[in-house]
Design a protein around this motif. Structure first.
Motif, PDB file in Angstrom:
ATOM      1  N   VAL A  54     -41.206 -12.114   8.814  1.00  0.00           N
ATOM      2  CA  VAL A  54     -41.304 -13.381   8.088  1.00  0.00           C
ATOM      3  C   VAL A  54     -40.273 -13.425   6.961  1.00  0.00           C
ATOM      4  CG1 VAL A  54     -42.779 -14.725   6.539  1.00  0.00           C
ATOM      5  CG2 VAL A  54     -43.698 -13.848   8.694  1.00  0.00           C
ATOM      6  N   ALA A  55     -40.129 -12.322   6.230  1.00  0.00           N
ATOM      7  CA  ALA A  55     -39.148 -12.275   5.139  1.00  0.00           C
ATOM      8  C   ALA A  55     -37.729 -12.457   5.671  1.00  0.00           C
ATOM      9  CB  ALA A  55     -39.259 -10.948   4.392  1.00  0.00           C
ATOM     10  N   ALA A  56     -37.440 -11.860   6.821  1.00  0.00           N
ATOM     11  CA  ALA A  56     -36.106 -12.007   7.415  1.00  0.00           C
ATOM     12  C   ALA A  56     -35.856 -13.449   7.836  1.00  0.00           C
ATOM     13  CB  ALA A  56     -35.966 -11.067   8.617  1.00  0.00           C
ATOM     14  N   ALA A  57     -36.866 -14.095   8.388  1.00  0.00           N
ATOM     15  CA  ALA A  57     -36.719 -15.501   8.766  1.00  0.00           C
ATOM     16  C   ALA A  57     -36.419 -16.356   7.543  1.00  0.00           C
ATOM     17  CB  ALA A  57     -37.988 -15.992   9.461  1.00  0.00           C
ATOM     18  N   ARG A  58     -37.135 -16.105   6.472  1.00  0.00           N
ATOM     19  CA  ARG A  58     -36.910 -16.876   5.246  1.00  0.00           C
ATOM     20  C   ARG A  58     -35.477 -16.679   4.744  1.00  0.00           C
ATOM     21  NH1 ARG A  58     -41.802 -18.859   2.885  1.00  0.00           N
ATOM     22  NH2 ARG A  58     -40.592 -19.251   1.005  1.00  0.00           N
ATOM     23  N   GLU A  59     -34.961 -15.466   4.843  1.00  0.00           N
ATOM     24  CA  GLU A  59     -33.587 -15.207   4.400  1.00  0.00           C
ATOM     25  C   GLU A  59     -32.569 -15.922   5.289  1.00  0.00           C
ATOM     26  OE1 GLU A  59     -32.398 -13.835   1.776  1.00  0.00           O
ATOM     27  OE2 GLU A  59     -34.271 -13.063   0.929  1.00  0.00           O
ATOM     28  N   LEU A  60     -32.796 -15.919   6.588  1.00  0.00           N
ATOM     29  CA  LEU A  60     -31.895 -16.637   7.488  1.00  0.00           C
ATOM     30  C   LEU A  60     -31.878 -18.130   7.162  1.00  0.00           C
ATOM     31  CD1 LEU A  60     -32.824 -14.861  10.829  1.00  0.00           C
ATOM     32  CD2 LEU A  60     -30.524 -14.902   9.840  1.00  0.00           C
ATOM     33  N   MET A  71     -26.587 -21.499  13.179  1.00  0.00           N
ATOM     34  CA  MET A  71     -26.726 -20.095  13.561  1.00  0.00           C
ATOM     35  C   MET A  71     -25.528 -19.640  14.379  1.00  0.00           C
ATOM     36  SD  MET A  71     -28.812 -17.482  13.167  1.00  0.00           S
ATOM     37  CE  MET A  71     -30.528 -18.020  12.987  1.00  0.00           C
ATOM     38  N   GLU A  72     -25.052 -20.484  15.282  1.00  0.00           N
ATOM     39  CA  GLU A  72     -23.915 -20.088  16.097  1.00  0.00           C
ATOM     40  C   GLU A  72     -22.639 -20.020  15.263  1.00  0.00           C
ATOM     41  OE1 GLU A  72     -21.983 -21.112  20.434  1.00  0.00           O
ATOM     42  OE2 GLU A  72     -22.368 -22.751  19.050  1.00  0.00           O
ATOM     43  N   ARG A  73     -22.482 -20.939  14.304  1.00  0.00           N
ATOM     44  CA  ARG A  73     -21.277 -20.936  13.456  1.00  0.00           C
ATOM     45  C   ARG A  73     -21.216 -19.714  12.551  1.00  0.00           C
ATOM     46  NH1 ARG A  73     -22.231 -26.589  12.750  1.00  0.00           N
ATOM     47  NH2 ARG A  73     -23.218 -26.106  10.752  1.00  0.00           N
ATOM     48  N   ALA A  74     -22.369 -19.208  12.159  1.00  0.00           N
ATOM     49  CA  ALA A  74     -22.387 -18.036  11.279  1.00  0.00           C
ATOM     50  C   ALA A  74     -21.761 -16.843  11.997  1.00  0.00           C
ATOM     51  CB  ALA A  74     -23.825 -17.703  10.888  1.00  0.00           C
ATOM     52  N   SER A  75     -21.086 -16.015  11.252  1.00  0.00           N
ATOM     53  CA  SER A  75     -20.515 -14.815  11.866  1.00  0.00           C
ATOM     54  C   SER A  75     -21.625 -13.794  12.117  1.00  0.00           C
ATOM     55  CB  SER A  75     -19.461 -14.197  10.939  1.00  0.00           C
ATOM     56  OG  SER A  75     -20.079 -13.628   9.784  1.00  0.00           O
ATOM     57  N   TRP A  76     -21.326 -12.876  13.013  1.00  0.00           N
ATOM     58  CA  TRP A  76     -22.281 -11.797  13.292  1.00  0.00           C
ATOM     59  C   TRP A  76     -22.634 -11.064  12.001  1.00  0.00           C
ATOM     60  CZ3 TRP A  76     -21.675  -6.431  12.819  1.00  0.00           C
ATOM     61  CH2 TRP A  76     -22.660  -5.654  13.429  1.00  0.00           C
ATOM     62  N   GLN A  77     -21.645 -10.785  11.158  1.00  0.00           N
ATOM     63  CA  GLN A  77     -21.893 -10.059   9.921  1.00  0.00           C
ATOM     64  C   GLN A  77     -22.764 -10.864   8.968  1.00  0.00           C
ATOM     65  OE1 GLN A  77     -20.875  -6.729   9.354  1.00  0.00           O
ATOM     66  NE2 GLN A  77     -22.511  -7.054   7.839  1.00  0.00           N
ATOM     67  N   ASP A  81     -26.236  -9.571   7.492  1.00  0.00           N
ATOM     68  CA  ASP A  81     -26.483  -9.505   6.046  1.00  0.00           C
ATOM     69  C   ASP A  81     -27.778 -10.227   5.677  1.00  0.00           C
ATOM     70  OD1 ASP A  81     -24.154  -8.091   5.777  1.00  0.00           O
ATOM     71  OD2 ASP A  81     -22.961  -9.791   5.046  1.00  0.00           O
ATOM     72  N   ALA A  82     -28.014 -11.380   6.275  1.00  0.00           N
ATOM     73  CA  ALA A  82     -29.249 -12.128   5.977  1.00  0.00           C
ATOM     74  C   ALA A  82     -30.467 -11.337   6.433  1.00  0.00           C
ATOM     75  CB  ALA A  82     -29.213 -13.499   6.659  1.00  0.00           C
ATOM     76  N   LEU A  83     -30.394 -10.749   7.617  1.00  0.00           N
ATOM     77  CA  LEU A  83     -31.502  -9.924   8.096  1.00  0.00           C
ATOM     78  C   LEU A  83     -31.730  -8.729   7.164  1.00  0.00           C
ATOM     79  CD1 LEU A  83     -30.639  -9.966  11.903  1.00  0.00           C
ATOM     80  CD2 LEU A  83     -32.659 -11.005  10.856  1.00  0.00           C
ATOM     81  N   GLY A  84     -30.648  -8.137   6.686  1.00  0.00           N
ATOM     82  CA  GLY A  84     -30.769  -7.005   5.767  1.00  0.00           C
ATOM     83  C   GLY A  84     -31.442  -7.386   4.464  1.00  0.00           C
TER      84      GLY A  84
END
Length: 217
Positions: A54-60, A71-77, A81-84
């Motif tokens: 849930v916290a990772a979703a909120r960060e994304l 989401m597709e435009r965002a880079s893999w990194q 970083d958002a997941l981290g």
């Protein structure tokens, strides 16, 4: 039935919010919130604490990745970083890839609108589940999570209780079928009940607290 209704009331009072609500998703039958629910279901599917997912979703979502286009435009990194930042570190690299691929599929096949997937399934749960599992990162468990939460806006899914929700019901001594559980709440509240039961399944102490509160009434 009286004790079951009391248990249900206590459970809803204490844990009666969906995981979508916890992730800050204002769920509605619209493209953006339905996509956000797909992201949340992907994150909840891995063997990681629900609170971390849930916290990772909120960060994304805070980073602006609330639509498949973003989401597709965002880079893999950027996704990593958002997941981290949500402490979703064990699966961050693989999940960042899956989110990018899933966003592309959502755009290519459904034009960014999961209502199209819903219409293609024509309300059939088995078809919905099959279509959902075509997304990278969504297996049977993830599809069930999505359907459990989506029943708040796709009423024909109700009552939907997945394996974890029914395990929580058993732990509390409540009926072990979705239909019998549905008799304990108003229709629109069933999604909240299902999520609360999942929390009980994931935390034995929660079940003990609920049972103590019921006995104290």
């Amino acid at each position: 039935m009286g004790d079951e209704r009391t248990t249900t009331r206590v459970l809803l009072d204490r844990s009666g919010h969906t995981y979508a609500e916890e992730a800050g998703i204002q769920l509605a039958d619209r493209p953006a919130p339905l996509y956000q629910l797909l992201v949340l279901a992907t994150l909840l599917s891995t063997r990681i604490r629900a609170s971390v997912a849930v916290a990772a979703a909120r960060e994304l979502f805070a980073a602006g990745y609330r639509t498949p286009q973003a989401m597709e435009r965002a880079s893999w990194q950027q996704r990593v970083d958002a997941l981290g930042r949500g402490h979703y570190r064990r699966y961050d690299e693989r999940t960042a890839t899956m989110l990018g691929n899933a966003a592309k599929l959502c755009l290519d096949r459904w034009r960014g609108d999961l209502r199209r997937l819903h219409r293609e399934a024509n309300g059939q749960q088995a078809v919905l589940r099959r279509l959902l599992t075509e997304f990278p990162g969504i297996g049977p468990t993830g599809a069930d999570i999505f359907l459990r939460e989506a029943q708040a806006v796709w009423a024909e899914l109700r009552p939907f209780a997945d394996r974890r929700a029914l395990a929580g019901a058993e732990r509390l001594g409540l009926p072990k079928s979705a239909e019998k559980l549905a008799a304990l709440v108003r229709g629109p509240d069933f999604g909240r009940l299902a999520s609360a039961l999942v929390r009980v399944a994931l935390d034995k102490d929660s079940a003990d607290d609920i049972n103590r509160a019921v006995r104290a009434r």
